[in-house]
Design a protein around this motif. Sequence first.
Motif, mmCIF file in Angstrom:
data_model
loop_
_atom_site.group_PDB
_atom_site.id
_atom_site.type_symbol
_atom_site.label_atom_id
_atom_site.label_comp_id
_atom_site.label_asym_id
_atom_site.label_seq_id
_atom_site.Cartn_x
_atom_site.Cartn_y
_atom_site.Cartn_z
ATOM 1 N N ALA A 35 0.821 -1.134 -0.135
ATOM 2 C CA ALA A 35 -0.032 -0.103 -0.009
ATOM 3 C C ALA A 35 0.962 1.328 -0.001
ATOM 4 C CB ALA A 35 -0.862 0.086 1.028
ATOM 5 N N VAL A 36 0.258 2.319 -0.696
ATOM 6 C CA VAL A 36 1.178 3.481 -0.693
ATOM 7 C C VAL A 36 0.203 4.800 -0.187
ATOM 8 C CG1 VAL A 36 2.356 5.216 -2.427
ATOM 9 C CG2 VAL A 36 2.240 2.778 -2.762
ATOM 10 N N TRP A 37 0.917 5.345 0.742
ATOM 11 C CA TRP A 37 0.128 6.671 1.306
ATOM 12 C C TRP A 37 1.055 7.870 0.958
ATOM 13 C CZ3 TRP A 37 0.826 2.305 4.264
ATOM 14 C CH2 TRP A 37 -0.524 1.409 4.459
ATOM 15 N N ASP A 38 0.418 9.058 0.431
ATOM 16 C CA ASP A 38 1.230 10.055 0.478
ATOM 17 C C ASP A 38 1.177 11.055 1.640
ATOM 18 O OD1 ASP A 38 2.207 12.428 -0.327
ATOM 19 O OD2 ASP A 38 0.615 13.053 -1.766
ATOM 20 N N ILE A 39 2.308 11.070 2.443
ATOM 21 C CA ILE A 39 2.393 11.570 3.658
ATOM 22 C C ILE A 39 3.297 13.013 3.864
ATOM 23 C CG2 ILE A 39 2.150 9.390 5.167
ATOM 24 C CD1 ILE A 39 5.034 9.553 5.147
ATOM 25 N N THR A 40 3.142 13.610 2.681
ATOM 26 C CA THR A 40 4.302 15.000 2.276
ATOM 27 C C THR A 40 3.706 15.888 3.505
ATOM 28 O OG1 THR A 40 3.934 14.340 0.109
ATOM 29 C CG2 THR A 40 4.879 16.520 0.841
ATOM 30 N N ALA A 41 2.148 15.984 3.461
ATOM 31 C CA ALA A 41 1.843 17.196 4.527
ATOM 32 C C ALA A 41 2.265 16.659 5.964
ATOM 33 C CB ALA A 41 0.346 17.469 4.416
ATOM 34 N N GLU A 42 2.126 15.571 6.212
ATOM 35 C CA GLU A 42 2.429 15.084 7.794
ATOM 36 C C GLU A 42 3.815 15.029 7.843
ATOM 37 O OE1 GLU A 42 1.030 11.114 8.346
ATOM 38 O OE2 GLU A 42 -0.490 11.304 7.032
ATOM 39 N N ILE A 43 4.741 14.634 7.132
ATOM 40 C CA ILE A 43 6.184 14.841 7.454
ATOM 41 C C ILE A 43 6.594 16.321 7.603
ATOM 42 C CG2 ILE A 43 8.226 14.410 6.564
ATOM 43 C CD1 ILE A 43 7.120 11.902 7.686
ATOM 44 N N LEU A 44 6.292 17.105 6.584
ATOM 45 C CA LEU A 44 6.439 18.681 6.398
ATOM 46 C C LEU A 44 6.216 19.297 7.774
ATOM 47 C CD1 LEU A 44 6.295 19.356 2.733
ATOM 48 C CD2 LEU A 44 8.143 19.001 4.103
#
Length: 90
Positions: free
Chosen positions: A50-59
């Motif tokens: 599974a792939v999750w876009d976690i860009t906002a969380e990490i930034l």
Amino acid sequence: MQYFVVMIDYGRRGREAIVDPEITRREVVARITSGEYRNISFIHEIADSAVWDITAEILAEAALPEIAATGADLQASRFDHLRDLRKAET
């Protein structure tokens, strides 16, 4: 198995995907905070097919906290103001 993909955009020079199965979420945040990773296009977490876009969380995690003015800062400002007043008197 879990790993992170950090896509860095170099503009006209292209893009680079940094994929290291041994890097942890904490280390990704640390590298962003230190400035090692800049111009990030996206960050994906891949786990169990599974792939999750976690860009906002990490930034958001990597953002430096806002530091309010402390008493020492206010006192230093007061001393600077008093020094400026003494200079103006002469």
